[in-house]
Each structure stands twice: as C-alpha cells, then as structure tokens.
Motif scaffolding. Structure first.
Motif, mmCIF file in Angstrom:
data_model
loop_
_atom_site.group_PDB
_atom_site.id
_atom_site.type_symbol
_atom_site.label_atom_id
_atom_site.label_comp_id
_atom_site.label_asym_id
_atom_site.label_seq_id
_atom_site.Cartn_x
_atom_site.Cartn_y
_atom_site.Cartn_z
ATOM 1 N N UNK A 108 -18.305 -28.515 -138.905
ATOM 2 C CA UNK A 108 -17.449 -28.049 -139.994
ATOM 3 C C UNK A 108 -17.490 -26.527 -140.114
ATOM 4 N N UNK A 109 -18.661 -25.932 -139.903
ATOM 5 C CA UNK A 109 -18.776 -24.473 -139.920
ATOM 6 C C UNK A 109 -17.885 -23.854 -138.849
ATOM 7 N N UNK A 110 -17.899 -24.418 -137.647
ATOM 8 C CA UNK A 110 -17.056 -23.899 -136.563
ATOM 9 C C UNK A 110 -15.586 -24.021 -136.926
ATOM 10 N N UNK A 111 -15.193 -25.157 -137.497
ATOM 11 C CA UNK A 111 -13.800 -25.359 -137.895
ATOM 12 C C UNK A 111 -13.381 -24.343 -138.954
ATOM 13 N N UNK A 112 -14.234 -24.147 -139.967
ATOM 14 C CA UNK A 112 -13.916 -23.190 -141.037
ATOM 15 C C UNK A 112 -13.768 -21.779 -140.472
ATOM 16 N N UNK A 165 -26.848 -29.179 -148.274
ATOM 17 C CA UNK A 165 -25.608 -29.325 -147.509
ATOM 18 C C UNK A 165 -25.897 -29.427 -146.014
ATOM 19 N N UNK A 166 -26.954 -28.728 -145.574
ATOM 20 C CA UNK A 166 -27.332 -28.752 -144.161
ATOM 21 C C UNK A 166 -28.048 -30.007 -143.715
ATOM 22 N N UNK A 167 -28.209 -30.979 -144.631
ATOM 23 C CA UNK A 167 -28.771 -32.267 -144.223
ATOM 24 C C UNK A 167 -30.237 -32.459 -144.530
ATOM 25 N N UNK A 210 -25.633 -24.916 -143.007
ATOM 26 C CA UNK A 210 -25.198 -25.060 -144.396
ATOM 27 C C UNK A 210 -25.132 -23.731 -145.111
ATOM 28 N N UNK A 211 -26.107 -22.861 -144.861
ATOM 29 C CA UNK A 211 -26.123 -21.534 -145.482
ATOM 30 C C UNK A 211 -24.872 -20.743 -145.102
ATOM 31 N N UNK A 212 -24.572 -20.698 -143.805
ATOM 32 C CA UNK A 212 -23.444 -19.872 -143.370
ATOM 33 C C UNK A 212 -22.103 -20.542 -143.636
ATOM 34 N N UNK A 213 -22.081 -21.877 -143.744
ATOM 35 C CA UNK A 213 -20.858 -22.551 -144.181
ATOM 36 C C UNK A 213 -20.548 -22.161 -145.625
#
Length: 336
Positions: A19-23, A255-257, A273-276
């Motif tokens: 999801x981070x890559x997609x965002x 968020x990071x699991x 999760x932090x960088x997302x």
C-alpha cells in the motif's frame, strides 16, 4: 502448500508495504509538487520523529507493553534543552543531559510497571501528563530559537541538491541495529515469546522484568533524542513540542502489523506503517487539508490497524474450521 504461500503473501505487514508503494506511485503521478526534492525532504524530515520513537515502541509492543508518555518525554527534553541554552551552557553539554533525562523518564516508567506490577497503559498515561507539566514548569511559555547554525543545518538540511536529509543517515544506522536486535538475536526472540505468553516465557528462563525495564529505558532515551531533534529540526524549543506525537507513533506501529496484544509483527512492517502515515499526511498537507482533519484520518487508521489483523485472523480460523469440517473422516483398517 498454495494456501500457505497465499497466507504469507497477504500478511498484514506485506499489505501495508504494498500500500505504501501504491500511495507513493499515485502521489508522484497525480499530486502536484509531491515529487520535487524539497517536498520529499520535508516528508522524510517530518516523519523522522515518528520513525525514531517507532523503533523502540515496536519492540515494546511486541513484548506486550506500551509507552504513551513518549511525546511528553520528547517535549520535556526539548524544554530542558531550551532552558539550559538560555542559561549559557554549550550545546555539546546540553544534549547528553537531555538524553540522560530521557533515560530517567523511561526508567521511572519501567520501574512502575515491572517492580510495582502496574499496567503500562495506566502508568504512561499518568507520566504523559506529569512530564508535560514539568516541561511547562521548566520553560514556561518561552520559545528558544537561537541554537547554533551547524546543528540546525544538520537537523533540517539535506545532502546537496538531493531529497535525502542529513538526519536520515543516523536513523538508518539505528534502524539496522533495531532490526538485528529484534529479528536476529536471542533477546529479540525472547521479546516475541514474552508477548505471546509471558508466563511461559518466564518458566522458559526469560528474565521478563529486566527485559521490559531495558525496553522502557531505551524508549525514554529515544524519545529524548527525538525531542532534541524536534527542537533543532523546527528551530524552536517549547514545552509543547511533539504534542500528540504518541498517537501518530502508536497508529503507525499498529498499522504496520504489530499486534497490540504482543508476540507478533516485524520492524519492517512498522517502518512501512510509519512512512505510509507520513506520506498520507504530506499529501493531505499539499491538498490544504486542515490539521484537525489529518488527526481524524490518523485516528481512523489507528482503528483500522487494530481491527484489520484481527478480522483477518478470524477469517483464517473460520476457513480452517470449514476445511476441517468438510474433510472426509479417516477410514479404519479392516479387522482380520
């Protein structure tokens, strides 16, 4: 075999990384100004305070504990830094004092939890208020801004014309240490064992109280380091620095699991999760979304991060139950 491979592929931390890559890809393509070097440097620099505290917070949550006083510890560290600077002390002497203060704050939390048996959630809510109040007593309503230029440049500057902040480099070194500690050492394996079943870990020889005391102390140290970085990065030491940062840290880690109940998660997932969260906040800022609305989004992500993995586990358990129910009963061998 296929089900096992699929389960590994859709692990929560893997989903967050994807999801981070997609965002990021969507932001580069459709958000004006997102991809320029200055904005990317701002994104990383503004996310680093969350990332710094997320390192020890991940280990702490894996062990089944939490520290909600981290933002107040950072604020107290910044307030003491500003007060000592006003007194004429050199910055080279002030920073070690602030770090030692963070160790003391973390040690107080750890002793209350491990020696008195108090729940970490209640203890750190109390010290959250106490440390912030002490910060206000120390510095009052003053704002100290005249720190030495080389320190300000390091905390807020970037390498040449690139988007890479100077401060990212020491963070990457700390990240490597944390990854090795959690995933490649007996200490890290004992954290997972403690979070999964504290009583069993104790019977297996894990020194649970000492382990948790170390974690709280290191968390206090990293929170105070974050307070120093915050004051230099934003060129302002105030008693209310980093207010509300604990919400972002906890939201990003979960968020990071990282399982709130302990015993599960990866540091890679936590940093994703932090960088997302940082990327979403940056995109919202570029879109002139108000700070209040950003807090709402952070709160929603916190709920989703707690709910999502639990729903996933319940679905997996339900599927396993249906497969077991539909499996043909074992046939008994004929009696001769």
């Amino acid at each position: 075999m296929a089900d096992s491979a699929l389960a590994r592929a859709v692990r929560w931390d893997t989903v967050v990384g994807a999801l981070l890559i997609v965002v990021l890809l969507l932001s580069f393509g459709f958000v004006d100004g997102f991809g320029n070097a200055l904005n990317l440097s701002f994104l990383i620099g503004n996310t680093l305070p969350i990332a710094l505290i997320a390192l020890p917070m991940t280990l702490l949550v894996v062990s089944g504990e939490i520290d909600l006083s981290v933002a107040s510890t950072a604020g107290l560290s910044g307030a003491v830094m500003g007060a000592l600077w006003n007194q004429g002390l050199p910055i080279e002497a002030i920073i070690p004092v602030c770090l030692l203060l963070g160790v003391v704050c973390g040690l107080v939390n750890g002793l209350l939890v491990t020696r008195l048996g108090l729940p970490s959630l209640a203890v750190t809510i109390g010290t959250l208020a106490a440390y912030r109040g002490i910060a206000q007593i120390v510095l009052g309503s003053d704002a100290v801004t005249d720190f030495p230029a080389p320190y300000l440049d390091f905390a807020a500057g970037r390498i040449g014309d690139t988007f890479v902040p100077y401060a990212l480099l020491p963070f990457l070194a700390l990240l490597a240490v944390a990854v090795l500690a959690l995933h490649a050492t007996p200490f890290g394996r004992s954290l997972f064992a403690t979070g999964a079943n504290e009583e069993a870990a104790r019977f297996a020889g894990v020194r649970v109280k000492r382990q948790k005391l170390i974690l709280f102390t290191v968390t206090g140290l990293m929170a105070s380091l974050t307070g120093v970085f915050w004051a230099l990065h934003y060129a302002s030491a105030r008693f209310d620095n980093a207010t509300g940062l604990e919400l972002s840290v906890v939201a990003a880690v979960l968020l990071g699991g990282i399982d709130f109940d302990g015993g599960k998660g990866t540091l890679g997932g936590a940093i994703a999760g932090v960088f997302l969260l940082g990327a979403l906040q940056n995109v919202m800022s570029l879109g002139d979304v108000s700070a209040q609305s950003q807090i709402v989004v952070t709160g929603v992500l916190l709920v989703v991060s707690v709910l999502g993995p639990r729903v996933g586990r319940q679905i997996a358990v339900a599927k396993a139950g249906r497969r077991a129910a539909s499996a043909p009963p074992p046939t008994s061998a004929p009696v001769p």
